[in-house]
Design a protein around this motif. Sequence first.
Motif, PDB file in Angstrom:
ATOM      1  N   PRO A 356      -0.423 -29.767 -34.129  1.00  0.00           N
ATOM      2  CA  PRO A 356      -0.662 -29.017 -35.360  1.00  0.00           C
ATOM      3  C   PRO A 356      -1.941 -29.422 -36.093  1.00  0.00           C
ATOM      4  N   ALA A 357      -2.501 -30.581 -35.766  1.00  0.00           N
ATOM      5  CA  ALA A 357      -3.744 -31.013 -36.413  1.00  0.00           C
ATOM      6  C   ALA A 357      -4.870 -30.019 -36.166  1.00  0.00           C
ATOM      7  N   ARG A 358      -4.766 -29.261 -35.079  1.00  0.00           N
ATOM      8  CA  ARG A 358      -5.773 -28.242 -34.783  1.00  0.00           C
ATOM      9  C   ARG A 358      -5.637 -27.014 -35.676  1.00  0.00           C
ATOM     10  N   THR A 359      -4.513 -26.925 -36.404  1.00  0.00           N
ATOM     11  CA  THR A 359      -4.199 -25.706 -37.151  1.00  0.00           C
ATOM     12  C   THR A 359      -4.172 -25.910 -38.660  1.00  0.00           C
ATOM     13  N   PHE A 360      -3.412 -26.924 -39.131  1.00  0.00           N
ATOM     14  CA  PHE A 360      -3.275 -27.046 -40.586  1.00  0.00           C
ATOM     15  C   PHE A 360      -4.562 -27.558 -41.240  1.00  0.00           C
ATOM     16  N   SER A 361      -4.675 -27.313 -42.517  1.00  0.00           N
ATOM     17  CA  SER A 361      -5.870 -27.672 -43.297  1.00  0.00           C
ATOM     18  C   SER A 361      -7.130 -26.985 -42.770  1.00  0.00           C
TER      19      SER A 361
END
Length: 377
Positions: A356-361
């Motif tokens: 998910p680091a690729r998506t959130f923020s």
Amino acid sequence: MDFSWTDQQQAVYDRVLAGARALGAHTAPVPDPVRGLWRGCAELGLTGLSVPEEWGGRGYDAVTTARAVEAAGRGCPDMGLLFSVLAHLFATAMPIVEHGDDTLRKELVPPLAAGARIGANAITEEAAGSDVTALRTTAERHGDHYALNGTKTFVSNAPIADLLLVYAVTDPAFGFLGVTCFAVDRDTPGVTIGAPFDKPALTTCPAATVTFTDAVVPTTRVVGRPGQGAAIFQSSMRWERSCLFAAYLGQMDRLIDETVQHASTRQQFGRPLAANQAVSHRIAEMKLRLETARLLLYRTCWLLDRDEHTPLDIALAKLHTAESAVQTALDATQLFAGSAHSTRTDIERALRDALPARTFSGTSDIQRELIAKGLGL
């Protein structure tokens, strides 16, 4: 730039690392909003790291905050819990600290910083993910209050939140300059929080849909000024895209430690795995990614503290850290082979929580767009 840590920063790291390791030993399936895991995070100061002391926080600068977050990520393998707490801090508490008036700060920030109340950031909509100019949630003013209508989705912490930071359109004719930020209590009539989503990653950070049906919000609950919502959101993103991602530095550090130990002790064909160049070189690449991500991220935090940062700096750090976290977890999965998918290791969970680091923020592709724009393209 000084690459050494101050005595305070090292003491913060050591203290948080020890506490995070204790938190990481928990077996509860979801964070308790009042006791247990959230209380443990609050006792470590994670709920108020960057909040000024006058409003109940630790008063750390961005570099020290990131150092504490890195320690938490290294010590606690439950990235869902850390994401829950850090989203509360950076996307709810900090916007009020930086943009709210003193009355709003005095009322809302101390309990958020202490972890006594839990915050959630409500901006994402089904038709407005990366495109915040496409928001459909509206806030219509009626004298001394606004009436909110619309639906937000993927709202992290919504099932356990006491306070929602909601972004709604107050003047459609002005595009992103017509978005306003509101601090909305969970129990406000007209606010409906849906059931928690089932999701395979960051599982201990509960998320849900939030619907507003003529929800009455006083004008005193506007954060900043009407029309300032987009700027407030971007301000919160500079915290998330830098300090929050320090947790992934900690995760990578932990995975490298575990992989080195595994490769040094696991015997195959009469010799340790590490004796194979394909293995040792993969671990060397893991270390290289960690250190380059660390340099980019702390440089960005240093620039934040000097108020010299640019969107380019933040996007570079966020993109490289996110992609490095995913690749490092993939490499660890490859090297641990079948045991990566057993309950004896946390490797497979680390991979799920890294994706998910690729998506959130802001997605990785959005960060590439920001980098290109920063280069004048």
